[in-house]
Structure formats: structure tokens, C-alpha cells
Write an enzyme that holds these catalytic residues in place. Structure first.
Site, mmCIF file in Angstrom:
data_model
loop_
_atom_site.group_PDB
_atom_site.id
_atom_site.type_symbol
_atom_site.label_atom_id
_atom_site.label_comp_id
_atom_site.label_asym_id
_atom_site.label_seq_id
_atom_site.Cartn_x
_atom_site.Cartn_y
_atom_site.Cartn_z
ATOM 1 C CG ASP A 196 7.973 97.687 51.946
ATOM 2 O OD1 ASP A 196 9.058 97.132 52.201
ATOM 3 O OD2 ASP A 196 7.245 98.170 52.827
ATOM 4 C CE1 TYR A 221 13.621 96.780 60.788
ATOM 5 C CE2 TYR A 221 14.553 98.949 60.329
ATOM 6 C CZ TYR A 221 13.451 98.135 60.469
ATOM 7 O OH TYR A 221 12.196 98.637 60.297
ATOM 8 N NE ARG A 366 6.206 88.644 61.524
ATOM 9 C CZ ARG A 366 6.653 89.816 61.083
ATOM 10 N NH1 ARG A 366 6.330 90.236 59.879
ATOM 11 N NH2 ARG A 366 7.444 90.562 61.841
#
Length: 397
Positions: A196, A221, A366
Site C-alpha cells: 500500500d 489524492y 498529523r
């Protein structure tokens, strides 16, 4: 309260010498946003994408209608796939862009199981992104495999392992794994690896072919700036194509797309991993974002990413905050995660003030730093606002 004056002076100098600084003007910059620190979730809008989609609506969809399929649309999943693949070290004919990341991942997992007959375990990290684990469990159940969720993937791979599913960059901490090394480790025991690449595509140099990778998926994206919900990519090494099986065969993966044959015959190459009609507008948007990433160069993006994340960690240290992202630049992606009490409330207050971070349960914030759009000064502005929020009197609730 920490004095950010020296950080601001350094940021100005870093921006002045940044070879990628000019790319910032290629994107739409909202004047109401003080600092956009969520590029690891959704990249900014490229100005060229605005123009390209307007032209598509006006001249192609509006002007050519269904003739557009024979004038280039039909090839977009593969041609755009090759453009994405070039950023990932993949030779042409091994990457397609279509469907969501989740659908691509389900296809890749099923295909990987078919490449490892006679084995009965599917290994995934217990800390991986929820969808990855959900799908791994579902595929394991459907294919009669035992699911093995572990903290240390390296110790769980053995002669019974069919497939290993692993994220290149941990979506929470930003920790970067050794793609070539872990791939070789799995291959030594005869297992197939599905990578991934959602949090590494476009900002971490990747060489899928040279690393001997089997299959990989990722979204477009984030650092590829394809837009919200833009179609994902799926890579499958050419050496596996003849044996690739996927659970969702459709007319777009048939050997003759327009034959409408009663019997399904898969295409010979990477097209066999497609299913249905591709999203043309989304593919065109991905193409523009990928072109910008290619112009900048992934190697150059990586250099700036390491500088941004190092500068970010230094400022977070000055604030006395707990950074959970690896401190070695070689072991992290392009986001930095800090652990905070009342993290959700802090993220909400920052957003209200025009600083947009990303919250993850239960106590993580984050800070996604996109090399093509994040400036050092913007980062200082964002973290100085964080300092102000932390210094507020009263509880955060």
C-alpha cells in the site's frame, strides 16, 4: 511561550533557497488558510487541473460526446497508469488507474492469493489502516486462509504464508518501511507481497521493478494531487500477468473490449485488472497532478520532505511535545505525528484559526507536509498557532 522569531528567520532563508518553491504558485492557495498541514490526506488543487477539466467539459464531453471514447478516453486507465508507474519505478504496461484504493486493494489481494497456491496464511500489520485490515480479513475468509495480524511483519512470514499486505508508510506515525528489504524477506519464504503506497507515492523514491515487487496499490489524492476521491492505481509486475486472477472481471478487462462475448476471456496484460467504465474526469485530473510531480521529480521532493519534517520536529521539540514519528529522516515519510492530550479539540481549534492539521484517534495530530505546496514559512505559521492554542488558559474540551 516559545519564541518563533529565529524559526521564522530560518524559514525565510530556506524558502529563498528552495528549488521547488516555484511549484507553490502552480496550486490554488486559499487566502483564508494560514497553514495547510493536511497534504497527506488531500493535496491542493493544481491550477492546470482547473483549466484541463474546464476544457474537458466544454470541448470533449460537451463537444465530442461519445466520440471521445474513440478519441483517447478508452486508453486513459493504461496511459495514465504508465505515467503514475514512471514515478514508482515501474516500466510501462504494469500499472492501471481505476476504481477506489479499497477496490484496487481487494483485487490485488485476491490476485496475490492466486499466485501462492497451497499456502494458508495472509499476514497483515495489526496497526495498518483499518480498510487494509478489513479487506485482508474478508479476502482471507473468502479464500480459506487464516488471517495473521502482527506487530512485527518480519517475524510472522514463513513457509505457510501466502500473502503479506503492508503499508510503505504508517498512516499514523509516518514510519517508513524498507520496501526492497521486506519484499526480499517475503520472497525468500515464497510469499507474495501487496504494498500500500498511499502515503509514499510522489514523495518517497520507489523502484517497484528493481525491488522485485509483486503488486502495489495507492491513492492519487494525497501527494499526487488528483482531487478528492480521484481514482487509485494498481501495479502488477509483468512476470505475474499470465496468472493474474481478480474477483471482479468486467468488460474493461476482457481481451476484446467491444466484442461483448458471452464467455469472459481476460486481457493478456495489466488491463485484466480493470473492471468497469473508468472515470474520465478523474483520470484527467490525476494526469495533471502526476505531471507536476514528475516535473518536480520524486528525488527532489524527497529532499525537501526530509528538510520540512526535520524542521517540524525541531519546532515540536522546542514546544516540549511528544513526537511519535521516527527521528531518522530515512525512516519516515512526509508527515509528522505528535501525541497530544485533547488532540481532537486542539485540531478543531487550529482549524477554526485557519491552520488545518489532521486528527487521528485517540490522541494523535498529523502534520502532512507536501513538498510541492508546503513552504517553511507556512509551517512556522502553523506551529506558532499551535503554540498559541496550547498556551490558552482553561481546559480544552
Amino acid at each position: 511561550m516559545t519564541d518563533f522569531h529565529s524559526f521564522r528567520e530560518r524559514a525565510a532563508a530556506l524558502d529563498a533557497s528552495d528549488p521547488l518553491a516555484g511549484f507553490r504558485s502552480a496550486f490554488v492557495l486559499d487566502p483564508d488558510v494560514v497553514a495547510y498541514l493536511d497534504g497527506n490526506s488531500l493535496g491542493r488543487l493544481p491550477r492546470r487541473t482547473q483549466e484541463r477539466l474546464a476544457r474537458f467539459v466544454r470541448e470533449e464531453w460537451g463537444g465530442r460526446l461519445i466520440r471521445g471514447w474513440s478519441e483517447g478516453w478508452v486508453d486513459l486507465p493504461v496511459t495514465v497508469g504508465d505515467e503514475v508507474g514512471a514515478l514508482l519505478g515501474a516500466a510501462p504496461g504494469q500499472t492501471v488507474v481505476a476504481d477506489s484504493t479499497s477496490v484496487c486493494l481487494a483485487k490485488a489481494l485476491h490476485a496475490a492469493v492466486s499466485l501462492a497456491p497451497g499456502r494458508d496464511r495472509l499476514v497483515v500489520s495489526a496497526a495498518d489502516f483499518p480498510t487494509d485490515r478489513y479487506l485482508a480479513r474478508r479476502v482471507a475468509a473468502d479464500r480459506g486462509l487464516a488471517i495473521v495480524e502482527v506487530d512485527d511483519l518480519g517475524t510472522a512470514i514463513d513457509e505457510r504464508t501466502a500473502v503479506v499486505l503492508v503499508s510503505h508508510v504508517d498512516y499514523r506515525t509516518g514510519a517508513l518501511l524498507d520496501l526492497p528489504g521486506l519484499t526480499a524477506r517475503a520472497h525468500a519464504d515464497g510469499a507474495v507481497v501487496v504494498w500500500d503506497l498511499c502515503h509514499s507515492a510522489g514523495v518517497v523514491p520507489i523502484d517497484l521493478d528493481a525491488s522485485g515487487a509483486d503488486l502495489a496499490v495507492g491513492c492519487t489524492y494525497k501527494y499526487l494531487n488528483g482531487g478528492p476521491g480521484s481514482p487509485a492505481f494498481l501495479y502488477a509486475a509483468a512476470r505475474h500477468h499470465a496468472r493474474l486472477e481478480q474477483p471482479l472481471p468486467g468488460w474493461w478487462s476482457a481481451d476484446d473490449l467491444f466484442a461483448m462475448a458471452d464467455e469472459y476471456r481476460p486481457a493478456a496484460g495489466i488491463r485484466r485488472m480493470l473492471t468497469g467504465t473508468p472515470p474520465v474526469a478523474g483520470l484527467l485530473a490525476v494526469r495533471e497532478g502526476v505531471a507536476l510531480a514528475a516535473e518536480a521529480g520524486v528525488a527532489a521532493a524527497r529532499v525537501k520532505s526530509e528538510a520540512l519534517t526535520s524542521f517540524c520536529i525541531e519546532m515540536l521539540d522546542a514546544l516540549g511535545l511528544e513526537v511519535v514519528t521516527p527521528r531518522d529522516p530515512a525512516r519516515r515519510g512526509s508527515h509528522v505525528t505528535v501525541r497530544l492530550a485533547d488532540a481532537r479539540a486542539i485540531a478543531e481549534r487550529l482549524t477554526e484559526r485557519g491552520v488545518i492539521p489532521d486528527f487521528r484517534e485517540p490522541d494523535l495530530v498529523r502534520l502532512g507536509l507536501a513538498p510541492l505546496t508546503t513552504s517553511f514559512t507556512e509551517l512556522v505559521d502553523g506551529l506558532s498557532m499551535l503554540a498559541e492554542v496550547l498556551d490558552q488558559v482553561g481546559p480544552l474540551d
